[in-house]
Design an enzyme around this catalytic site. Sequence first.
Site, mmCIF file in Angstrom:
data_model
loop_
_atom_site.group_PDB
_atom_site.id
_atom_site.type_symbol
_atom_site.label_atom_id
_atom_site.label_comp_id
_atom_site.label_asym_id
_atom_site.label_seq_id
_atom_site.Cartn_x
_atom_site.Cartn_y
_atom_site.Cartn_z
ATOM 1 N N HIS A 122 0.840 -1.186 0.000
ATOM 2 C CA HIS A 122 0.000 0.000 0.000
ATOM 3 C C HIS A 122 0.880 1.243 0.000
ATOM 4 C CE1 HIS A 122 1.081 -0.365 4.256
ATOM 5 N NE2 HIS A 122 0.910 0.942 4.302
ATOM 6 N N SER A 124 0.721 5.043 1.851
ATOM 7 C CA SER A 124 0.009 5.759 2.906
ATOM 8 C C SER A 124 -0.386 7.173 2.491
ATOM 9 C CB SER A 124 0.872 5.856 4.163
ATOM 10 O OG SER A 124 0.958 4.601 4.796
ATOM 11 N N ASP A 206 6.661 17.004 4.204
ATOM 12 C CA ASP A 206 7.490 16.655 3.038
ATOM 13 C C ASP A 206 7.541 15.136 2.913
ATOM 14 O OD1 ASP A 206 9.207 16.813 0.894
ATOM 15 O OD2 ASP A 206 11.000 17.027 2.131
ATOM 16 N N PRO A 207 6.407 14.510 2.527
ATOM 17 C CA PRO A 207 6.337 13.042 2.565
ATOM 18 C C PRO A 207 7.187 12.377 1.494
ATOM 19 C CG PRO A 207 4.366 13.942 1.546
ATOM 20 C CD PRO A 207 5.147 15.113 2.062
ATOM 21 N N SER A 208 7.747 11.253 1.847
ATOM 22 C CA SER A 208 8.419 10.375 0.894
ATOM 23 C C SER A 208 7.440 9.252 0.563
ATOM 24 C CB SER A 208 9.712 9.815 1.492
ATOM 25 O OG SER A 208 10.283 8.854 0.634
ATOM 26 N N PHE A 209 6.592 9.468 -0.428
ATOM 27 C CA PHE A 209 5.587 8.465 -0.787
ATOM 28 C C PHE A 209 6.283 7.204 -1.283
ATOM 29 C CE2 PHE A 209 3.184 12.488 -1.568
ATOM 30 C CZ PHE A 209 2.178 12.276 -0.648
ATOM 31 N N HIS A 210 5.895 6.062 -0.740
ATOM 32 C CA HIS A 210 6.554 4.823 -1.139
ATOM 33 C C HIS A 210 5.673 3.613 -0.844
ATOM 34 C CE1 HIS A 210 7.509 5.187 3.163
ATOM 35 N NE2 HIS A 210 7.570 3.863 3.165
ATOM 36 N N SER A 212 6.182 -0.056 0.756
ATOM 37 C CA SER A 212 7.136 -0.865 1.515
ATOM 38 C C SER A 212 7.177 -2.292 0.982
ATOM 39 C CB SER A 212 6.764 -0.875 3.001
ATOM 40 O OG SER A 212 6.993 0.390 3.574
#
Length: 269
Positions: A122, A124, A206-210, A212
């Site tokens: 997913h 977040s 400052d999100p690091s969309f990823h 996992s």
Amino acid sequence: MRAALVGYSSSEEEEDGEHRSGGAGGAAQHPPEASGGGGGGGRPRLPVPAGLPGDPGAEELVEDDSSRHGGRVRSFPHQRGNWATHVYLPYRAREEFVELLELLLAHARTHVPSLAAAERFHLSLSQCVVLRYHWIEPFVRRLRQRLAAFHRFFCVADQVKVYTNENKTRTFIGLEISAGHFQLLELVSEVDRVLEEFDLPTFYKDPSFHISLAWCVGDLSGKLEGQCLQELQELVDGFEDSALLLRIPWEEVRCKSGNKHFSFPLRKR
């Protein structure tokens, strides 16, 4: 590459957070204003109902046993009547994606043997926050209203990155988004508006969309970064049809609150 802080909770399933240096989930629960918005105007707050399902008569702490969760430690204590809640985009992995994951995991385990593969995938859109039982329904209703206008879109997740949670009790390998960041920020903006109405922590600035891929207990980022990270990126870049495989379509947003799941389909273009 420097490890980013992420706000993971006790389960690797759908409680994933992004880049942040502040505190994690669990603000005090206050109902929204009687007008239904976040703003003041001097209106009295709604009374909190009592005796609802999932809401005990007295605050009761439940003992956590990290050995039952693979050694994972909760970011906030489990408490009856509090429902861990998380908003995210689900990804249904294709067979080729699983093959890539197995290839990456086999190589990464030569550096960190304790790495475990994620069972579900997913991206977040919120931290893991705490809702009282009687606010789940209005929270979900406001989310549905806020997200109703959004269309389906694509992201590209092709940059390998190493993350740790804020208290350094877990390390993760993820695929960071390199395209589609703007659409994700628009979604987060609407989710944040709902969180603010319920006095809950918003997402990271400052999100690091990823997505996992794997995790292990403890801060082992030093063993995974540098040469190992470079080699993992080379495996991703060289994987057959990786450009097409890692172009991720998003068709719905989901919210998980305790054992309750809610879906918000994105509109077809």
